[in-house]
Design a protein around this motif. Structure first.
Motif, short mmCIF file in Angstrom:
data_model
loop_
_atom_site.label_atom_id
_atom_site.label_comp_id
_atom_site.label_asym_id
_atom_site.label_seq_id
_atom_site.Cartn_x
_atom_site.Cartn_y
_atom_site.Cartn_z
N GLN A 23 101.39 42.10 -36.06
CA GLN A 23 101.94 41.26 -34.99
C GLN A 23 102.49 39.95 -35.56
N GLU A 24 101.86 39.43 -36.59
CA GLU A 24 102.43 38.26 -37.26
C GLU A 24 103.81 38.59 -37.80
N GLN A 25 103.97 39.81 -38.36
CA GLN A 25 105.28 40.24 -38.86
C GLN A 25 106.30 40.32 -37.74
N LEU A 26 105.83 40.56 -36.51
CA LEU A 26 106.72 40.62 -35.35
C LEU A 26 106.98 39.24 -34.75
N GLY A 27 106.36 38.20 -35.31
CA GLY A 27 106.65 36.83 -34.88
C GLY A 27 105.58 36.16 -34.05
N LEU A 28 104.48 36.83 -33.75
CA LEU A 28 103.42 36.18 -32.99
C LEU A 28 102.60 35.29 -33.93
N LYS A 64 108.90 34.51 -23.70
CA LYS A 64 108.14 35.74 -23.48
C LYS A 64 107.55 36.21 -24.81
N SER A 65 106.31 36.72 -24.77
CA SER A 65 105.68 37.11 -26.04
C SER A 65 104.83 38.37 -25.94
N THR A 66 104.93 39.11 -24.85
CA THR A 66 104.08 40.29 -24.68
C THR A 66 104.42 41.38 -25.69
N ILE A 67 103.36 41.91 -26.33
CA ILE A 67 103.49 43.06 -27.23
C ILE A 67 102.41 44.06 -26.79
N GLY A 68 102.81 45.30 -26.58
CA GLY A 68 101.84 46.36 -26.29
C GLY A 68 101.54 47.13 -27.56
N VAL A 69 100.27 47.37 -27.79
CA VAL A 69 99.86 48.22 -28.91
C VAL A 69 99.22 49.45 -28.30
N THR A 136 97.92 57.32 -34.47
CA THR A 136 99.18 56.59 -34.64
C THR A 136 99.20 55.36 -33.74
N LEU A 137 99.66 54.23 -34.31
CA LEU A 137 99.87 53.00 -33.55
C LEU A 137 101.34 52.90 -33.18
N VAL A 138 101.61 52.55 -31.92
CA VAL A 138 102.97 52.31 -31.46
C VAL A 138 103.01 50.89 -30.93
N PHE A 139 103.92 50.06 -31.44
CA PHE A 139 104.08 48.70 -30.96
C PHE A 139 105.26 48.67 -30.01
N LEU A 140 105.04 48.12 -28.81
CA LEU A 140 106.07 48.08 -27.78
C LEU A 140 106.39 46.63 -27.42
N HIS A 141 107.63 46.23 -27.59
CA HIS A 141 108.10 44.93 -27.13
C HIS A 141 107.86 44.87 -25.62
N GLY A 142 107.48 43.71 -25.11
CA GLY A 142 107.16 43.58 -23.68
C GLY A 142 108.30 43.93 -22.75
N GLU A 143 109.54 43.90 -23.25
CA GLU A 143 110.69 44.24 -22.41
C GLU A 143 111.21 45.65 -22.66
N ASN A 144 110.55 46.41 -23.53
CA ASN A 144 110.96 47.80 -23.75
C ASN A 144 110.57 48.63 -22.52
N VAL A 145 111.49 49.44 -22.03
CA VAL A 145 111.21 50.33 -20.91
C VAL A 145 110.61 51.61 -21.47
N HIS A 146 109.46 52.01 -20.92
CA HIS A 146 108.79 53.22 -21.38
C HIS A 146 108.10 53.91 -20.21
N TRP A 147 107.78 55.17 -20.40
CA TRP A 147 107.14 55.97 -19.35
C TRP A 147 106.59 57.23 -19.95
N SER A 148 105.94 58.05 -19.12
CA SER A 148 105.47 59.36 -19.58
C SER A 148 105.40 60.33 -18.40
N HIS A 163 97.32 44.96 -24.66
CA HIS A 163 98.47 44.06 -24.54
C HIS A 163 98.10 42.69 -25.09
N TYR A 164 98.98 42.16 -25.93
CA TYR A 164 98.78 40.88 -26.58
C TYR A 164 99.87 39.91 -26.14
N VAL A 165 99.55 38.63 -26.15
CA VAL A 165 100.54 37.57 -26.00
C VAL A 165 100.28 36.56 -27.11
N ASP A 166 101.24 35.67 -27.32
CA ASP A 166 101.10 34.65 -28.35
C ASP A 166 100.49 33.40 -27.73
#
Length: 191
Positions: A23-28, A64-69, A136-148, A163-166
């Motif tokens: 997450q630090e690599q992603l800017g948090l 905005k800083s939400t990251i989903g793991v 497997t870990l999947v990192f999702l930007h808070g604004e990425n649209v996803h579903w299943s 879900h993480y925030v900075d």
């Protein structure tokens, strides 16, 4: 057969440390967990999760800083309802926002459209299925649209999501109208 424990056992915090570094690599600056959940998609009954953005529900501001793991606890296939993500959708901003007036006499959940005011309909053919192995870990930007989709197979598909925030930048403040609030005596804590 006897299975012996490995000679060197990883520290319990090693997984959290790896997530923190990524997450630090992603800017948090200070990745802070605000929500976690187990997602059960049991065989032949795990339901569909509609297209959404995590930033709709959990948000900091003004930045905005939400990251989903998202962690696959079991193998995720198309048949058992794997996660699907819309490429580059994080570049289009958050389309809808959920907010709550916690000071109102009756707490009411409301939604606002951050985009052009129109409901967004997505072409499901544009989403990429994320078929992954357990672990497997999947990192999702808070604004990425996803579903299943629903799980129509004979195999379960469980996942763990955090879900993480900075909390390390003055520009990333947990908003008072988020549905999830903690008392001052029990604040969110950085990893």
């Amino acid at each position: 057969m006897i299975r012996r424990p490995p000679r060197s056992t990883p520290k319990p915090s090693s997984a959290a440390s790896d997530v923190y570094k990524r997450q630090e690599q992603l800017g948090l600056v200070k990745p802070t967990p605000v929500q976690s959940m187990i997602i059960f998609k049991n065989a032949r009954c795990g339901g569909e999760v509609v297209p959404h953005q995590d930033d709709t529900f959990l948000r900091t501001g003004p930045e905005k800083s939400t990251i989903g793991v998202w962690v696959a606890l079991e193998k995720c296939t198309i048949e058992n309802g794997c996660l699907r993500a819309l490429p580059r959708s994080h570049l289009n901003g958050t389309r809808k926002r959920m907010f709550v007036n916690h000071d109102a006499e009756v707490r009411k959940v409301q939604f606002s459209n951050d985009g052009d005011g129109e409901e967004v309909e997505y072409n499901i053919e544009e989403f990429v299925p994320l078929t992954v192995d357990a672990g497997t870990l999947v990192f999702l930007h808070g604004e990425n649209v996803h579903w299943s989709l629903a799980n129509t197979s004979d195999k379960n598909r469980m996942a763990y999501s955090v879900h993480y925030v900075d909390s390390g930048k003055d520009s990333c403040v947990w908003l008072n109208d988020n549905w999830l609030q903690r008392p001052e005596t029990f604040p969110f804590k950085c990893l």
